[in-house]
Design an enzyme around this catalytic site. Structure first.
Site, PDB file in Angstrom:
ATOM      1  N   ASP A 129      21.874  33.420  37.071  1.00  0.00           N
ATOM      2  CA  ASP A 129      21.543  34.206  38.355  1.00  0.00           C
ATOM      3  C   ASP A 129      21.963  35.393  38.515  1.00  0.00           C
ATOM      4  O   ASP A 129      21.267  36.445  39.108  1.00  0.00           O
ATOM      5  CB  ASP A 129      22.137  33.346  39.481  1.00  0.00           C
ATOM      6  CG  ASP A 129      23.573  33.228  39.544  1.00  0.00           C
ATOM      7  OD1 ASP A 129      24.405  33.444  38.212  1.00  0.00           O
ATOM      8  OD2 ASP A 129      24.419  32.502  40.329  1.00  0.00           O
ATOM      9  N   SER A 145      24.838  35.638  44.501  1.00  0.00           N
ATOM     10  CA  SER A 145      24.503  34.309  44.012  1.00  0.00           C
ATOM     11  C   SER A 145      23.489  33.591  44.787  1.00  0.00           C
ATOM     12  O   SER A 145      22.459  33.182  44.263  1.00  0.00           O
ATOM     13  CB  SER A 145      25.534  33.574  43.948  1.00  0.00           C
ATOM     14  OG  SER A 145      26.686  33.695  43.078  1.00  0.00           O
ATOM     15  N   HIS A 165      30.512  40.873  40.317  1.00  0.00           N
ATOM     16  CA  HIS A 165      29.413  40.531  39.621  1.00  0.00           C
ATOM     17  C   HIS A 165      29.249  41.968  38.661  1.00  0.00           C
ATOM     18  O   HIS A 165      29.421  42.879  39.145  1.00  0.00           O
ATOM     19  CB  HIS A 165      28.160  39.977  40.262  1.00  0.00           C
ATOM     20  CG  HIS A 165      28.617  38.944  41.124  1.00  0.00           C
ATOM     21  ND1 HIS A 165      27.590  38.302  42.051  1.00  0.00           N
ATOM     22  CD2 HIS A 165      29.424  37.870  41.006  1.00  0.00           C
ATOM     23  CE1 HIS A 165      28.135  37.165  42.276  1.00  0.00           C
ATOM     24  NE2 HIS A 165      29.199  36.668  41.616  1.00  0.00           N
ATOM     25  N   GLU A 215      39.538  10.400  47.031  1.00  0.00           N
ATOM     26  CA  GLU A 215      40.237  10.650  45.909  1.00  0.00           C
ATOM     27  C   GLU A 215      41.678  11.605  46.340  1.00  0.00           C
ATOM     28  O   GLU A 215      42.512  11.283  45.325  1.00  0.00           O
ATOM     29  CB  GLU A 215      39.502  11.144  44.714  1.00  0.00           C
ATOM     30  CG  GLU A 215      38.470  10.301  43.845  1.00  0.00           C
ATOM     31  CD  GLU A 215      37.915  11.045  43.096  1.00  0.00           C
ATOM     32  OE1 GLU A 215      37.329  10.409  41.884  1.00  0.00           O
ATOM     33  OE2 GLU A 215      37.827  12.259  43.071  1.00  0.00           O
TER      34      GLU A 215
END
Length: 611
Positions: free
Chosen positions: A400, A118, A476, A244
């Site tokens: 990508d 990536s 990938h 949060e």
């Protein structure tokens, strides 16, 4: 006459020796520096421009849409799912980018990797140079985990080029804003994992800034107008609880709250800026009073679209069974807010829209969420198209890298559920199988099992599809990825098969940015001189013990299966062979000896002629 014959024979021998290449035992490798890729992109541009007309329109605005891990198979399956959700068969449905007039393919390999990773792919896609595996914003000179290698290897990005032209800029992503793809726009790091200072080796923390700190303090990050996504943990110190998630703390070791530092820095420069961290705050935003916006909506990555608005498990360490509502803004919500700010600039803008969690779902062999995130990316693009004029806005949609999900069946009828099992069993083992399968990943089992036994949406959302090879996380894919383009120069610039590093150069040409600004100087003239960033003095780092497992750990070990990101760090790199250098030295020595011989023969010739 015999004298001239002797001279001719000698000169022929000399020329043959000089022109013949020196013997080489090994092949000399190409130097893949930034100039190599710039030149390669320019050659590709010229091949495409020969088909253009004299009228070459200019892209005032640029929207780059990146589906992280959105392979061609992913786009096809998502298209069918979109149609089936509408009650149609799905195969003849079009996603919005299917209607774009220009389509091309991009090669996704890295300098040192056959299958793209990536951060290196993002560097090619956003900076115009191929990079090394898991490095960020650096050319071939950058080495993984080596701080000193960044000194002379930093490369500018599309955001740098847009700022030079006086344009506004923005990033919206469903991943952390410090994650691999968005970070390539503003950061230069020898490791994509240096998202905060706790991940940087202690010996180089003073010399190489972490990615979050670069976003807040360095060019071009500090001048990006809109930044929205997840990743609060990399901006908060360890002593500060998340707003949060009160049972989680920040990860910074320097004690700094970078979100507050970002706001103070903008105030000091008398810029109208606002920091927000919730969907409610985003809904109340008044774009007329804000020129800079930082929105960090989650502790880590933003929730999957399938979880937004749903009840999720109790917080870590709460000791109760209470649940929390995951109510992050959608990618479309963030896109609309970003454009409401960026469109105020008469000189135009550059906006990156990333569907970052397509990749994460694929890593877990979970096609439901991967396809659902792809459709959420399309929704965001539709929101953008409602607000911009395609006649002056170049829109490029791409990925990508790909993934190892396949799509197929044996005489599967039209309209068959794309997430379901084929209508026939295997003719080898007699077992059923889904039409969407993975080459590697956690879905492997012997014997093969279907991931779900009902058609309920809950089961489908959590379904892990079968994989041929067992791995903790799916890898990938190495195939080319699609490029879809719409707008000025799209049909000329985006065609055929191109290097991924070509894409930002083509965008720069269409928008008259950076090294392509000259083509439009008679039309527009608002470029600014390039501002070179001061490079900090670096020292060689210690060997990092950080492992990728830290990046994929589950922060909420409540027992609920969730899909997480993964990118396994490669082993120690094999040093590049010294053979090319030796071959070069031998060549030079050979030429020098040949020249000396030539001088000697000329003296002999002069002596003969003198006789």
């Amino acid at each position: 006459m015999s004298t001239w014959c002797c001279i001719a024979i000698m000169m022929s021998t000399i020329s043959t020796g000089v022109l013949s290449p020196a013997p080489q035992k090994t092949e000399v490798h190409e130097a893949y520096d930034r100039q190599y890729w710039y030149t390669q992109a320019q050659e590709t541009l010229q091949k495409r421009l020969q088909y253009s007309t004299d009228k070459k329109p200019v892209a005032k605005n640029v929207i780059l849409v990146v589906g992280d891990g959105m392979s061609l198979t992913t786009a096809t399956a998502a298209r069918i799912l979109r149609g089936q959700r509408r009650g149609q068969s799905g195969e003849d449905t079009d996603l919005v980018w299917d209607t774009f007039p220009s389509v091309a393919l991009a090669k996704t390999y890295n300098i040192d990797a056959q299958t793209g990773e990536s951060s290196a792919c993002a560097t090619a896609l956003l900076c115009g140079v191929k990079a090394r595996y898991e490095t960020l914003g650096l050319d071939a000179g950058g080495r993984f985990n080596n701080c000193a290698s960044t000194i002379h290897s930093k490369v500018p990005s599309l955001v740098d080029w847009a700022h030079e032209a006086g344009k506004s800029s923005g990033i919206v992503t469903t991943a952390r804003v410090t994650h691999a793809t968005p970070a390539a726009l503003y950061a230069h790091a020898p490791s994509r994992y240096w998202e905060d200072d706790s991940r940087v080796p202690p010996t180089v923390r003073k010399d190489c800034k972490d990615i979050a700190l670069q976003l807040v303090e360095n060019e071009p990050g500090r001048n990006i107008n809109v930044i929205m996504g997840g990743g609060r943990r990399h901006f908060l110190p360890t002593i500060t609880t998340d707003p949060e998630h009160p049972n989680r703390e920040g990860r910074r070791l320097d004690g700094r709250n970078l979100a507050e530092d970002w706001a103070r820095e903008k105030k000091r420069r008398r810029l109208r800026a606002q920091y927000i961290h919730s969907k409610e705050q985003l809904a109340k935003l008044d774009p007329r009073t804000v020129d800079y916006l930082l929105g960090l909506f989650e502790y880590s990555h933003m929730e999957f679209n399938a979880e937004r608005g749903a009840l999720v498990d109790a917080e870590e360490g709460s000791g109760t069974s209470t649940t929390v509502k995951a109510d992050d803004p959608s990618l479309a919500d963030m896109t609309r807010a970003a454009l409401s700010i960026l469109l105020k600039n008469d000189k135009g803008f550059f906006l990156l829209i990333e569907g970052g969690r397509i990749d994460h779902a694929h890593h877990y062999n979970n096609p439901y969420r991967a396809l659902d995130e792809t459709l959420e990316l399309e929704t965001a693009l539709l929101a953008a198209l409602e607000r911009v004029n395609p006649a002056e806005t170049l829109i490029v949609v791409t990925a990508d890298h790909g993934h190892v999900m396949t799509f197929g069946g044996q005489a599967t009828p039209r309209g068959h559920p794309v997430l379901g099992a084929d209508t026939v069993v295997s003719d080898i083992d007699g077992l059923r199988y889904t039409t969407l399968l993975y080459g590697t990943g956690p879905g492997h089992s012997e014997p093969r099992a279907l991931p779900f036994n009902s058609s309920s949406s809950t089961n489908q959302a959590d379904a892990v599809h079968a994989a041929a090879v067992p791995r903790q996380w799916a890898t990938h894919g190495g195939e080319d990825v699609p490029i879809y383009a719409l707008g000025p120069m799209a049909t000329i610039l985006f065609a055929g098969v191109v290097e991924q590093s070509y894409i930002p150069h083509a965008i720069a040409y269409a928008a008259c940015l950076a090294h392509h600004a000259k083509r439009c100087q008679e039309i527009i003239n608002f470029t600014q001189p390039l501002i070179k960033e001061k490079v900090a003095k670096c020292v060689p780092p210690e060997v990092s013990s950080v492992s990728a497992a830290e990046d994929v750990r589950i922060d909420n070990p409540s027992g609920r299966r969730i899909v997480v990101a993964s990118s396994v760090m490669s082993d120690e790199r094999v040093p590049r062979s010294a053979a090319p250098l030796i071959a070069t030295l031998l060549t030079e020595r050979y030429l020098i000896l040949s020249i000396l011989k030539l001088v000697g023969f000329l003296r002999i010739a002069r002596f003969i002629l003198g006789l």
